[in-house]
Design an enzyme around this catalytic site. Structure first.
Site, PDB file in Angstrom:
ATOM      1  N   GLU A   1       0.805  -1.207  -0.002  1.00 58.01           N
ATOM      2  CA  GLU A   1       0.003  -0.112   0.093  1.00 58.01           C
ATOM      3  C   GLU A   1       0.708   1.210  -0.131  1.00 58.01           C
ATOM      4  O   GLU A   1       0.546   2.133  -0.711  1.00 58.01           O
ATOM      5  CB  GLU A   1      -0.923   0.085   1.144  1.00 58.01           C
ATOM      6  CG  GLU A   1      -1.805  -1.110   1.404  1.00 58.01           C
ATOM      7  CD  GLU A   1      -2.988  -1.143   2.176  1.00 58.01           C
ATOM      8  OE1 GLU A   1      -2.444  -1.299   3.396  1.00 58.01           O
ATOM      9  OE2 GLU A   1      -3.994  -1.008   2.052  1.00 58.01           O
TER      10      GLU A   1
ATOM     11  N   GLU B   1      -3.942  -9.446   4.126  1.00 55.57           N
ATOM     12  CA  GLU B   1      -4.694  -9.360   5.362  1.00 55.57           C
ATOM     13  C   GLU B   1      -5.973 -10.011   5.481  1.00 55.57           C
ATOM     14  O   GLU B   1      -6.354 -10.244   6.668  1.00 55.57           O
ATOM     15  CB  GLU B   1      -5.335  -7.580   5.059  1.00 55.57           C
ATOM     16  CG  GLU B   1      -4.256  -6.742   5.521  1.00 55.57           C
ATOM     17  CD  GLU B   1      -3.228  -6.280   4.070  1.00 55.57           C
ATOM     18  OE1 GLU B   1      -3.516  -7.049   3.270  1.00 55.57           O
ATOM     19  OE2 GLU B   1      -2.501  -5.236   4.298  1.00 55.57           O
TER      20      GLU B   1
END
Ligand SMILES: NC(=O)c1ccc[n+]([C@@H]2O[C@H](COP(=O)([O-])OP(=O)(O)OC[C@H]3O[C@@H](n4cnc5c(N)ncnc54)[C@H](O)[C@@H]3O)[C@@H](O)[C@H]2O)c1
Length: 694
Positions: free
Chosen positions: A107, A127
């Site tokens: 990210e 995640e």
């Protein structure tokens, strides 16, 4: 500069390097260092472009797990703030990716204006594996650079993809073939003056048929995700990337993240993640305890367990010799091993090369002379103390000094076994679960005299053979089977009081267990428990246990292997069919013992089975047989099919609330066989103090 980042600048390009071993987790220090480095580079007029990279073994592995559940995790600057600062910088920022860019690491890279990478780097948003979703813009930015479908696959699966697979996407502006940093600096110089600075957020997603696609994906993901909410939330976020403006999508993503963090499913997955790590730690055996070298192994006994255990060594590249008493038994055992590998090859899970290699690592023998030089020997002969005594006396005589002598016993006293040798410090229990080549759990049984180095070596070995090693002290049944005895006892009582096997199994399977107790009995063989009970009836004549299981065995119904157990089985079909013969036997037995059968609800079934586990585990913890509550959970998650999304019996009890667990037990204590419902002192104490196990 923070100790977590370094800064250098040369020829107009600044390089900020994250430095937080082992994987440059984006902890507070790294985030602060990134902001400081960025500011310094922006303030320095000579700097035209900024490269961000990571030292050592990763670009960045994402969130710093050392900070989980600490205030540092959410301390400013947050990852959002770092990404926003980079994205809005007035000089180009280039992520230079190598080795690993995962989760928050990816990210962060997506927030940079440009990204370059070397081939072979592992790229992922994992995640979902912790029941979460990428919460720092990952679900909004990744589809913009690699397309909706590939992004959805990555985010919903969490699996890594090698960087070279993205060669022709906007994820990487350049794949660098030579050295990364010089390549990244050269790239930076090339683009230094280009304006406007490209931002992933500005990329438009053009996906005309997205509605049909997402509807299809919802069906597929929903079917696979079952009890876990995160995959579907990931999907909805990717859909938002298509249907919403970037800012709204990011807001939506944050809301979904906040929702997932507090779900029991995510808590359970994180508990299992940390539980796995915690299990390998032994308070009085520090991590730097010297270990013995394991380069070769031996297994005594080529039966159900011995063959599977040998496969574990071969799979890890360790040569292993299997010893039997008779050629016939040896041939049979090795043929089964070969067949297992052939099946894997047929299913495409093993290449012919690997097949040959693994089969080649397993040798058979009838003489101890061929195993005497092994670094570890695991005994897996009949479960009889006399046979164990013979084998361990022989091992003591022949094995080289320093060899580890392990027993796979499931019920016998490891201290007694150790006492058959003159080297009890080298003796340990390694309790594998059936099928031993498949099941993740390995109970490592620490005898009173087991050497610390032997324990440390066995725990390291369990990791090497890809097992979850959990330390157990010596007691009857160790952690897992000692608990399951209480569960099975309640299952038997439920039959006497009004249930039929199918009802109990269904209730427990609805709760999430892979298999209810009676289907499990039929699979494992009801005769195994029968033999153990007979021994126990002799040892403890006052033992209270339902006779239904004994009556079943007296009918010759041992389970799938005899074509009949608690259920009927059609030849070649493992599906259970309720048996009127068995059900009649159960109803008659209730009558014989004068119990009036009653209707029993699913809630009572589940509570009685699960709380029986919890209460016994509380004793196990108090006695120090298990080191910590999460170890008990790991045993049940990896060895007994306890539903992962509930995190194991102890976390489940914590979630229900221990005072509620105790109240339910008090209620059952007033019923039949109520003596089994006395709360263990530890459970009672924690409940009274409003505390939890974990
Ligand atoms: N079956 C399970 O589910 C399971 C699970 C965990 C642990 N265990 C334990 O593993 C051990 C083995 O169980 P199993 O199910 O594989 O039994 P098994 O009966 O399938 O196999 C035992 C093998 O040991 C061989 N053997 C007997 N005496 C021997 C000797 N003196 N030297 C060499 N070989 C000898 C036998 O020929 C036989 O092939 C037992 O201690 C058992 O309690 C079994």
């Amino acid at each position: 500069m923070s100790e977590f980042t370094t800064y250098s600048s040369d020829g107009g390009v600044a390089v900020i390097t994250m430095n937080n071993p082992p994987v440059n987790g984006l902890g507070f220090g790294v985030r602060k260092g990134l902001i400081e480095g960025l500011k310094k580079a922006l303030d320095d007029k000579s700097v035209k472009a900024i490269v961000v990279t990571g030292s050592g073994k990763a670009f960045s592995g994402g969130a710093d797990i050392k900070e989980f559940n600490t205030p540092k995790m959410s301390a400013e600057p947050s990852l959002h703030a770092v990404i926003a600062a980079i994205e809005s910088a007035e000089k180009p920022v280039i992520a230079a990716v190598h080795s690993v860019a995962m989760g928050g690491g990816l990210e962060l890279a997506l927030g940079c204006h440009y990204r370059v990478a070397v081939p072979g780097a592992q790229i992922a948003l994992p995640e979902v594996k912790l029941g979460l979703l990428p919460g720092a813009g990952g679900t909004q930015r990744l589809p913009r650079v690699i397309g909706v479908e590939p992004a959805l696959n990555m985010i919903v699966s969490g699996n890594p993809v090698p960087s070279e697979k993205f060669a022709n996407t906007k994820l990487f502006d350049e794949l660098i073939q030579g050295e990364l940093i010089p390549g990244a600096i050269a790239f930076a110089k090339k683009i230094a003056d280009q304006r406007p600075l490209p931002k992933v957020r500005d990329l438009k997603i053009d996906y005309p048929n997205h509605e049909a696609f997402f509807q299809f994906a919802r069906n597929t993901v929903g079917a696979v995700a079952r009890n876990f909410p995160a995959p579907m939330k990931c999907l909805e976020c990717v859909a938002a990337a298509v249907t919403m403006k970037f800012e709204d999508g990011v807001k939506f993503e944050r809301e979904q993240f906040a929702y997932l963090v507090q779900t029991t499913e995510s808590k359970a997955l994180r508990h299992a993640f940390f539980g796995e790590r915690a299990a390998s730690k032994i308070p009085d055996v520090p991590e730097d305890t010297p270990t013995r070298t394991i380069k070769s192994a031996a297994v005594v006994g080529a039966g159900t367990m011995g063959g599977g255990i040998a496969m574990n060594f071969a799979n890890a590249g360790i040569p292993v010799t299997v010893l039997e008493t008779k050629q016939e038994a040896l041939d049979k055992g090795l043929a089964t091993v070969r067949k297992n590998y052939e099946n894997s090859m047929k299913k495409g899970r093993l290449t012919p090369d690997k097949f040959e290699q693994r089969v080649g690592l397993i040798k058979g023998t009838l003489t101890y002379d061929d195993i005497k030089n092994a670094d570890i020997v695991i005994e897996a002969v009949f479960e009889e103390m006399g046979v164990k005594e013979m084998v361990f006396k022989k091992l003591d005589e022949v094995m080289k000094p320093g060899a580890i002598l392990a027993s796979n016993t499931s019920t016998l006293d490891v201290n007694k076994i150790a006492a058959f040798t003159k080297r009890p410090q080298d003796v340990i229990g390694t309790h594998f679960f059936s099928p031993a080549n498949v099941m993740k759990l390995l109970e490592v049984v620490r005898g009173a005299k087991t050497g610390k180095d032997v324990l440390a070596t066995t725990m390291a070995l369990s990791k090497k053979i890809k097992k979850t090693g959990v330390v157990s002290g010596v007691c009857d049944g160790f952690i897992g089977n000692r608990m399951i005895e209480q569960y099975s006892r309640q299952a038997g009582f439920l039959l006497e009081e009004g249930c039929l096997p199918e009802q109990v199994d269904k209730a427990v399977e609805k709760f999430g267990f892979a298999m209810g107790p009676f289907r499990m009995g039929d699979l494992a063989g009801n005769d195994i428990g029968w033999a153990i009970r007979k021994r126990r009836y002799a040892e403890r004549p006052n033992m209270v246990y339902s006779k239904t299981a004994d009556l079943l065995c007296e009918m010759g119904r041992f389970g799938q292997k005899t074509g009949a157990g608690w259920y009927d089985y059609k030849p070649g079909d493992r599906r259970p069919n309720p048996s009127s013969l068995v059900n009649d036997m159960i109803v008659k037995h209730s009558k014989d013992i004068g119990v009036e059968r009653r209707k029993i609800g699913d809630q009572e079934i589940v509570e009685r089975l699960v709380y029986a586990l919890v209460n016994e585990a509380a004793y196990i913890l108090e006695e120090g047989i298990a080191q910590r509550a999460s170890d008990v959970d790991m045993v049940y998650l990896t060895g007994y099919g306890f539903p992962l999304y509930r995190g194991g019996p102890m976390l489940y009890a914590d979630t229900v609330g221990l005072s509620n667990v105790v109240s339910a037990m008090e209620k059952y204590a007033k019923g039949r066989n109520g003596q089994f419902w006395k709360p263990a002192p530890l459970l009672a104490k924690l409940a009274a103090e409003g505390k939890t196990f974990n």
